[in-house]
Scaffold this active site. Structure first.
Site, PDB file in Angstrom:
ATOM      1  N   ASP A 192       0.823  -1.208   0.000  1.00  0.00           N
ATOM      2  CA  ASP A 192       0.000   0.000   0.000  1.00  0.00           C
ATOM      3  C   ASP A 192       0.860   1.262   0.000  1.00  0.00           C
ATOM      4  OD1 ASP A 192      -2.094  -1.670   0.057  1.00  0.00           O
ATOM      5  OD2 ASP A 192      -2.724  -1.218   2.122  1.00  0.00           O
ATOM      6  N   SER A 210     -36.260  -6.075 -16.784  1.00  0.00           N
ATOM      7  CA  SER A 210     -36.190  -6.803 -15.519  1.00  0.00           C
ATOM      8  C   SER A 210     -36.090  -8.292 -15.817  1.00  0.00           C
ATOM      9  CB  SER A 210     -37.399  -6.483 -14.657  1.00  0.00           C
ATOM     10  OG  SER A 210     -38.562  -6.732 -15.399  1.00  0.00           O
ATOM     11  N   GLU A 238     -24.944 -17.511 -14.256  1.00  0.00           N
ATOM     12  CA  GLU A 238     -24.132 -16.612 -13.438  1.00  0.00           C
ATOM     13  C   GLU A 238     -24.843 -16.343 -12.119  1.00  0.00           C
ATOM     14  OE1 GLU A 238     -25.152 -12.537 -15.850  1.00  0.00           O
ATOM     15  OE2 GLU A 238     -24.081 -14.109 -16.915  1.00  0.00           O
ATOM     16  N   LYS A 297     -26.720 -14.261  -9.247  1.00  0.00           N
ATOM     17  CA  LYS A 297     -27.542 -13.054  -9.280  1.00  0.00           C
ATOM     18  C   LYS A 297     -27.168 -12.203  -8.071  1.00  0.00           C
ATOM     19  CE  LYS A 297     -32.183 -11.233  -9.636  1.00  0.00           C
ATOM     20  NZ  LYS A 297     -32.024 -10.289  -8.521  1.00  0.00           N
ATOM     21  N   ARG A 315     -30.610   2.113 -12.744  1.00  0.00           N
ATOM     22  CA  ARG A 315     -31.574   1.502 -13.649  1.00  0.00           C
ATOM     23  C   ARG A 315     -32.881   2.298 -13.640  1.00  0.00           C
ATOM     24  NH1 ARG A 315     -35.570  -2.251 -12.658  1.00  0.00           N
ATOM     25  NH2 ARG A 315     -36.294  -3.309 -14.521  1.00  0.00           N
ATOM     26  N   LYS A 341     -34.351 -18.038  -7.849  1.00  0.00           N
ATOM     27  CA  LYS A 341     -34.048 -17.430  -6.546  1.00  0.00           C
ATOM     28  C   LYS A 341     -33.761 -18.479  -5.478  1.00  0.00           C
ATOM     29  CE  LYS A 341     -35.005 -13.056  -6.568  1.00  0.00           C
ATOM     30  NZ  LYS A 341     -35.858 -12.253  -6.121  1.00  0.00           N
ATOM     31  N   CYS A 376     -22.375 -16.210  34.567  1.00  0.00           N
ATOM     32  CA  CYS A 376     -22.852 -16.733  35.843  1.00  0.00           C
ATOM     33  C   CYS A 376     -21.625 -17.117  36.652  1.00  0.00           C
ATOM     34  CB  CYS A 376     -23.717 -17.950  35.585  1.00  0.00           C
ATOM     35  SG  CYS A 376     -23.887 -19.040  37.000  1.00  0.00           S
ATOM     36  N   CYS A 407     -23.656 -24.540  39.041  1.00  0.00           N
ATOM     37  CA  CYS A 407     -24.821 -24.114  38.255  1.00  0.00           C
ATOM     38  C   CYS A 407     -25.233 -25.264  37.326  1.00  0.00           C
ATOM     39  CB  CYS A 407     -24.480 -22.880  37.419  1.00  0.00           C
ATOM     40  SG  CYS A 407     -25.785 -22.426  36.262  1.00  0.00           S
TER      41      CYS A 407
HETATM   42  O1  D41 Z   1     -26.518 -10.269 -11.058  1.00  0.00           O
HETATM   43  C1  D41 Z   1     -27.552  -9.698 -11.379  1.00  0.00           C
HETATM   44  N1  D41 Z   1     -28.297  -9.109 -10.470  1.00  0.00           N
HETATM   45  C2  D41 Z   1     -28.016  -9.709 -12.796  1.00  0.00           C
HETATM   46  C3  D41 Z   1     -29.043  -8.863 -13.162  1.00  0.00           C
HETATM   47  C4  D41 Z   1     -27.436 -10.544 -13.774  1.00  0.00           C
HETATM   48  N2  D41 Z   1     -26.424 -11.385 -13.462  1.00  0.00           N
HETATM   49  N3  D41 Z   1     -27.900 -10.520 -15.039  1.00  0.00           N
HETATM   50  C5  D41 Z   1     -28.920  -9.707 -15.404  1.00  0.00           C
HETATM   51  N4  D41 Z   1     -29.339  -9.727 -16.681  1.00  0.00           N
HETATM   52  C6  D41 Z   1     -30.335  -8.961 -17.077  1.00  0.00           C
HETATM   53  C7  D41 Z   1     -30.803  -9.040 -18.495  1.00  0.00           C
HETATM   54  C8  D41 Z   1     -30.839 -10.447 -18.986  1.00  0.00           C
HETATM   55  C9  D41 Z   1     -32.171  -8.446 -18.626  1.00  0.00           C
HETATM   56  C10 D41 Z   1     -29.846  -8.254 -19.346  1.00  0.00           C
HETATM   57  C11 D41 Z   1     -29.519  -8.823 -14.472  1.00  0.00           C
HETATM   58  C12 D41 Z   1     -30.560  -8.001 -14.952  1.00  0.00           C
HETATM   59  N5  D41 Z   1     -30.955  -8.086 -16.247  1.00  0.00           N
HETATM   60  C13 D41 Z   1     -31.270  -7.043 -14.098  1.00  0.00           C
HETATM   61  N6  D41 Z   1     -30.808  -6.450 -13.013  1.00  0.00           N
HETATM   62  C14 D41 Z   1     -31.747  -5.650 -12.529  1.00  0.00           C
HETATM   63  C15 D41 Z   1     -32.832  -5.716 -13.301  1.00  0.00           C
HETATM   64  C16 D41 Z   1     -32.533  -6.587 -14.300  1.00  0.00           C
END
Ligand code: D41
Length: 678
Positions: free
Chosen positions: A36, A85, A116, A118, A139, A321, A433, A439
């Site tokens: 650093d 979305s 990938e 989310k 966004r 999810k 305690c 105890c």
């Molecule tokens: O990691 C994420 N949150 C993520 C969000 C991701 N890995 N891929 C995403 N790909 C899209 C599209 C396919 C519509 C281009 C997204 C989002 N959208 C997204 N994030 C927030 C709203 C939509």
């Protein structure tokens, strides 16, 4: 004069490139290459030269990441290509339906997907014109966002200019801004130290930091960015933006030095999607960032186009999810539990709530300071967090929902089980305690610890049974376990003859043990498994350990003054010596040896080094490998970090192997380990 300016220009260019390269190594590759102090020196040098030649300062200079004056408001930015979305799936049937729709829409049997994580962050768009970062926006509603360029410029992993040979004339990179879990913890510690409000979770911390009108504030917040795709893109003269596959686009972004999740992969077919979901789910708690699912995207860009959109979400992508790790519920009561060492822990009894994949009814409140700080009261609505196998905890109170006439919670001044005084020593966060082994609560916990798998490993003696034995005054100390007979046990409720004889056999078997296990089983405060092993190795006999003084104990690796004091206090206690004596009389034995009564610091290739084991080794069991490494003064830990010296890899290694490769940690096979052990 012009020559001089040209020279300075070159010097500035070199300094800026160096600094951005180090930023990239530090913030994107997570692999700092210079100390650093050296980084700071370069940065100061750049600042100095720029001060002397203000006409040579450009907005792409690393010194210009922080804007000078706070904004009055954010202006609006229109997304030329809407930021769509993502559709959600919460179970496998919904994923199956998605895959079926995709296959039907494309008239194919099976589809290649890019998968990938989310990120649980905030979606943003970064516009680069001729390689320069021009505009960054939230966004928003997908069509219009807010201009947060100045705030995004403070994020060190976001390149200010693209240095590749062929930069496109226009590139809109889309991704998520988030705060790494480790950075979040540090930030909250800092907030606590300053007496300022803590953030409830990394997402809130990231959102709050990104919404600052003063980018100087944002600059103090450790934010990260990860790209997930591109929006507008024009190659111009030289650009080479991939047109075939999403995975190629991601690789292209990596080449341009954008951070991209390491967990991205290309897979084919529904089963691979579900397998990936499981795999990432298992890694979830260990990932450096919070994720709330995985994203599946049809990999071929022409197939994506063919599938198109429904209302605001693409038909080619899906977010699968994971169960939420946070949920809201009510505090029905606050109890105080007594631990093995007498620690009094306040526990919230909750209205049952489904969180992190299980139904939770209790959550720890840690200690009195925490209860005070969070001001959790009976009747409150709270946010509960549960991740992986960790104990659920109360994160915060939803004050808006606090009923009238609640009272703040006070920790008792007496042990709720035995009535002894609760004492809080200086420097400790918990009250304890003072009843010791008188105890019943501490007695139960001491026995539960004594019989646990890594201690004397008595099978069939569960918590409930220990409770019965103590409550009925059949067992008062671990030594009493060795006096148990059929008659006493048969009198207990719900214990069949078969279980009684199994239990007695297990107790008998536990008499053959090791010195390390026995020391650990005693439950001396601050003496965990590895300290117990070190003590056994050093002294070789219980008698030698029992008479060791504070100075002598500190010759043992990892034993400092606090641990040494705990050990001396434990053996000073006549009651403890009596229990040990009784156990020896009942026939508990272990092998003793000469020990290393002198501070033997035999330096081997292993001593002081940190190892991680993954996969199945050809001849050694994992336990054996661990034992041998520890015998030579090495340490075996569960996860790979920059501090890991060696990763020992066997057959079918897990993600630790990938992590080791990523971090450049030395990798050994069994033969390599054996060579070191020699
Ligand atoms: O990691 C994420 N949150 C993520 C969000 C991701 N890995 N891929 C995403 N790909 C899209 C599209 C396919 C519509 C281009 C997204 C989002 N959208 C997204 N994030 C927030 C709203 C939509």
């Amino acid at each position: 004069m012009n020559d001089k300016i040209e020279l300075v220009q070159l010097q500035l260019q070199k300094l800026r490139q160096q600094i951005e390269q180090y930023n990239y190594q530090y913030y994107v590759l997570d692999d700092p290459r210079i100390p650093d102090a050296e980084y700071d020196r370069l940065f100061r040098e750049l600042q100095q030269v720029e001060q002397e030649y203000p006409q040579l300062v450009t907005s792409a200079s690393p010194t210009q990441r922080v804007g000078s004056t706070p904004l009055k408001a954010f202006s609006q930015v229109k997304h030329e290509i809407p930021m769509l979305s993502l559709g959600n799936a919460f179970d496998e049937a919904e994923v199956e339906a998605f895959d079926r729709r995709v296959c039907e829409g494309l008239s194919v049997d099976t589809v290649e997907y890019a998968v990938e994580p989310k990120f649980d962050g905030l979606a943003v768009s970064l516009c680069y014109e001729n390689g320069f970062f021009k505009t960054g926006a939230t966004r928003g509603d997908g069509h219009t966002g807010e201009d947060i360029t100045l705030n995004l410029r403070t994020i060190k992993s976001i390149p200010l200019n693209l240095t590749a040979k062929n930069v496109p004339s226009l590139l809109e990179v889309r991704g998520e801004v988030l705060m790494l879990k480790a950075d979040f913890l540090k930030l909250n510690q800092r907030q606590r130290d300053k007496g300022e409000k803590e953030f409830a979770n990394p997402r809130n911390a990231a959102a709050g930091s990104l919404r600052q009108l003063d980018s100087a504030v944002t600059a103090t917040r450790p934010l990260s960015f990860f790209a997930y795709g591109v929006g507008r893109a024009e190659d111009g003269q030289n650009g080479q933006i991939p047109k075939d596959k999403h995975s190629d686009v991601m690789a292209y972004l990596v080449a341009l030095h954008f951070p991209v999740a390491k967990e991205c992969q290309v897979v084919t077919g529904l089963h691979a999607l579900l397998a990936h979901y499981q795999k990432i789910g298992a890694m979830r708690v260990d990932l450096p960032y919070d994720i709330d699912g995985v994203v599946y995207k049809v990999n071929s860009l022409s197939q994506q186009e063919k599938l198109g959109f429904v209302s605001r979400a693409p038909r080619f992508a899906l977010a699968h999810k994971y169960p939420a790790q946070e949920a809201m519920t009510k505090v029905l009561d606050i109890d105080v539990q007594v631990g093995r060492t007498g620690a009094l822990t306040p526990v919230a009894r909750l209205e049952p709530v489904f969180v992190g994949g299980v139904t939770v009814t209790n959550a720890t409140l840690h200690n009195s300071d925490e209860v005070k700080r969070k001001d959790v009261r009976i009747g409150d609505t709270v946010i509960v967090h549960r991740a992986g196998d960790v104990i659920p905890k109360v994160i915060s109170v939803v004050l808006a929902q606090r009923p009238a006439q609640t009272q703040s919670f006070e920790m008792p001044t007496q042990c709720p089980v035995c009535g002894a005084r609760a004492v809080r020593l200086e420097g400790e966060t918990v009250a304890r305690c003072s009843g010791g082994l008188f105890c019943p609560a501490q007695r139960k916990q001491a026995i539960i610890h004594f019989v646990s798998r890594r201690a004397l490993d008595i099978d069939g003696l569960g918590d409930k049974l220990v409770e019965q034995l103590v409550d009925n005054a059949i067992v008062r100390t671990p030594a009493d376990l060795y006096k148990l007979g059929i008659a006493a046990l048969m009198n207990l409720e719900r214990l069949a003859e078969k279980s009684v004889s199994n239990l007695l056999a297990a107790i008998e078997k536990s008499k053959q043990t090791t010195l390390a296990r026995f020391i650990y089983a005693l439950g001396i405060r601050n003496v965990g498994e590895s300290t117990a092993k070190a003590l056994a190795l050093h002294y070789g006999s219980l008698d030698r350990l029992m008479v060791a003084d504070i100075e002598n104990l500190q010759l043992v690796p990892d034993v400092g003054p606090i641990v040494a004091q705990s050990i001396v206090s434990f053996f000073d206690e006549p009651h403890n010596r009596e229990v040990i004596e009784q156990m020896r009389l009942s026939g508990i034995v272990w092998q003793e040896h000469e020990g290393k009564s002198m501070p033997m610091t035999v330096e081997t290739a292993i001593s002081g080094k940190t190892f991680v084991l993954t996969g199945t080794l050809p001849t050694m069991s994992r336990e054996d490998a661990k034992q041998e490494i520890e015998n030579q003064g090495g340490k075996v830990t569960g996860s790979v970090s920059k501090k890991t010296d060696y990763v020992v890899v066997g057959d079918e290694p897990g993600s630790k192997y990938d992590k080791a490769l990523n971090l450049g940690v030395t990798i050994l096979d069994e033969a390599g380990l054996q060579a070191l052990l020699q």
